[in-house]
Write a protein that holds these residues in place. Sequence first.
Motif, PDB file in Angstrom:
ATOM      1  N   UNK A  80       0.843  -1.198   0.000  1.00 21.17           N
ATOM      2  CA  UNK A  80       0.000   0.000   0.000  1.00 21.17           C
ATOM      3  C   UNK A  80       0.875   1.244   0.000  1.00 21.17           C
ATOM      4  N   UNK A  81       0.553   2.174  -0.870  1.00 19.65           N
ATOM      5  CA  UNK A  81       1.213   3.469  -0.904  1.00 19.65           C
ATOM      6  C   UNK A  81       0.539   4.403   0.094  1.00 19.65           C
ATOM      7  N   UNK A  82       1.345   5.076   0.931  1.00 20.01           N
ATOM      8  CA  UNK A  82       0.833   6.072   1.874  1.00 20.01           C
ATOM      9  C   UNK A  82       1.448   7.421   1.548  1.00 20.01           C
ATOM     10  N   UNK A  83       0.600   8.434   1.401  1.00 22.19           N
ATOM     11  CA  UNK A  83       1.063   9.793   1.113  1.00 22.19           C
ATOM     12  C   UNK A  83       0.701  10.674   2.297  1.00 22.19           C
ATOM     13  N   UNK A  84       1.720  11.275   2.919  1.00 19.55           N
ATOM     14  CA  UNK A  84       1.515  12.138   4.083  1.00 19.55           C
ATOM     15  C   UNK A  84       1.690  13.587   3.675  1.00 19.55           C
ATOM     16  N   UNK A  85       0.689  14.426   4.001  1.00 14.36           N
ATOM     17  CA  UNK A  85       0.738  15.854   3.721  1.00 14.36           C
ATOM     18  C   UNK A  85       1.601  16.555   4.770  1.00 14.36           C
ATOM     19  N   UNK A  86       1.980  17.804   4.538  1.00 16.11           N
ATOM     20  CA  UNK A  86       2.825  18.528   5.493  1.00 16.11           C
ATOM     21  C   UNK A  86       2.279  18.575   6.916  1.00 16.11           C
ATOM     22  N   UNK A  87       0.947  18.546   7.083  1.00 18.53           N
ATOM     23  CA  UNK A  87       0.380  18.582   8.434  1.00 18.53           C
ATOM     24  C   UNK A  87       0.183  17.185   9.025  1.00 18.53           C
ATOM     25  N   UNK A  88       0.620  16.150   8.318  1.00 19.11           N
ATOM     26  CA  UNK A  88       0.496  14.778   8.805  1.00 19.11           C
ATOM     27  C   UNK A  88      -0.749  14.056   8.334  1.00 19.11           C
ATOM     28  N   UNK A  89      -1.670  14.748   7.705  1.00 11.57           N
ATOM     29  CA  UNK A  89      -2.877  14.104   7.198  1.00 11.57           C
ATOM     30  C   UNK A  89      -2.537  13.271   5.967  1.00 11.57           C
ATOM     31  N   UNK A  90      -3.450  12.366   5.595  1.00 11.17           N
ATOM     32  CA  UNK A  90      -3.218  11.471   4.474  1.00 11.17           C
ATOM     33  C   UNK A  90      -3.847  12.012   3.197  1.00 11.17           C
ATOM     34  N   UNK A  91      -3.173  11.775   2.088  1.00  8.81           N
ATOM     35  CA  UNK A  91      -3.615  12.215   0.770  1.00  8.81           C
ATOM     36  C   UNK A  91      -3.819  10.989  -0.104  1.00  8.81           C
ATOM     37  N   UNK A 118       6.575  24.894  -2.189  1.00  3.40           N
ATOM     38  CA  UNK A 118       6.912  26.103  -1.440  1.00  3.40           C
ATOM     39  C   UNK A 118       8.085  25.859  -0.509  1.00  3.40           C
ATOM     40  N   UNK A 119       7.967  26.322   0.732  1.00  2.00           N
ATOM     41  CA  UNK A 119       9.042  26.221   1.710  1.00  2.00           C
ATOM     42  C   UNK A 119       9.073  24.834   2.353  1.00  2.00           C
ATOM     43  N   UNK A 120      10.257  24.216   2.468  1.00  2.00           N
ATOM     44  CA  UNK A 120      10.349  22.891   3.101  1.00  2.00           C
ATOM     45  C   UNK A 120       9.899  22.913   4.564  1.00  2.00           C
ATOM     46  N   UNK A 121       9.259  21.815   4.982  1.00  2.00           N
ATOM     47  CA  UNK A 121       8.847  21.634   6.374  1.00  2.00           C
ATOM     48  C   UNK A 121       9.370  20.292   6.867  1.00  2.00           C
ATOM     49  N   UNK A 122       9.202  20.020   8.153  1.00  2.00           N
ATOM     50  CA  UNK A 122       9.846  18.836   8.737  1.00  2.00           C
ATOM     51  C   UNK A 122       8.880  17.827   9.374  1.00  2.00           C
ATOM     52  N   UNK A 123       7.600  18.089   9.412  1.00  2.00           N
ATOM     53  CA  UNK A 123       6.662  17.182  10.068  1.00  2.00           C
ATOM     54  C   UNK A 123       6.744  15.774   9.482  1.00  2.00           C
ATOM     55  N   UNK A 124       6.816  15.662   8.157  1.00  2.00           N
ATOM     56  CA  UNK A 124       6.817  14.341   7.523  1.00  2.00           C
ATOM     57  C   UNK A 124       8.173  13.650   7.595  1.00  2.00           C
ATOM     58  N   UNK A 125       9.190  14.330   8.110  1.00  2.00           N
ATOM     59  CA  UNK A 125      10.513  13.717   8.230  1.00  2.00           C
ATOM     60  C   UNK A 125      10.654  12.896   9.509  1.00  2.00           C
TER      61      UNK A 125
END
Length: 285
Positions: free
Chosen positions: A79-90, A170-177
């Motif tokens: 299963x492919x999981x895609x995490x958005x910058x706020x941690x929600x799933x796409x 846009x600007x890099x974020x770190x939540x998904x890291x």
Amino acid sequence: MKFSRTCLVVALCLGLPLTAQAHRSWMLPSATVLSGDDVWVTVDAAVSNDLFYFEHFPLRLANIGSQETSGPRGGRPAVLTISAPDGSKVEPQNGSVGRYRSTFDVPLKQKGTYKLAVVNDGIFASYKDGAQTKRWRGSAEDFAKEVPQNAQDLRASFNQSRMEVFVTAGKPTTETLKTVGSGLELAPITHPNDLVVGTDATFRMLLDGKPAPNLKVTVIPGGNRYRDKLGEMTLTTDAEGKFTVKWPEPGMYWMEAVVQDDNSPAKEVKRRRAAYIATLEVLPQ
């Protein structure tokens, strides 16, 4: 139950031992750094001899297009999981599977860094049934039910694999890291969407949430089909699990690290193989 040839190849490429790096599995985004509003990326996913070239099998993902379901339990697509910058799933969009590749689109409605991940855990076993060698892949629970524990030449290991791609709008974020503390993971020190040719990038490899020292990490630039040499870089993590890459040229790179130990999280088997794969884009100065 028999393992279909396609499922066997994909299972091997997602976390089982390979011979002479015959095939590599990967995801390739159309871009990893984007700006503007209403932006998307298209991602190809495949298993191939040459990096980022379609010539073997599509990478089969359970939530992308119409998938084959033959093979034993656990041999089904991951299963492919895609995490958005706020941690929600796409949810992936416009998914399809062709002869040589799977493809899907990802809408980047939020600003920041997204993570695309394919995580695959399970037991792989092989054993003799008379003159025939049988192969099985599935959960620890099903292993005890479906594989004869007194089978001839029974070999079993717990396989953990993680394949990731990072994309920033846009600007890099770190939540998904953030890491989850299971298997082999990349803990970036340099942001994976801030890679520039001629500069150093530092990462840390973790195994079960702890630094993985003395680990070999292989980095290969794409396009090896058109080179006489593979062009791989072999790096070794230090005591803190860190390693540094100096990018020789811009382009897409494939990164892999593999650990084999006797620390299986499943009590049914002792042996474990943990693998990590990432596709990274290096931009010109």
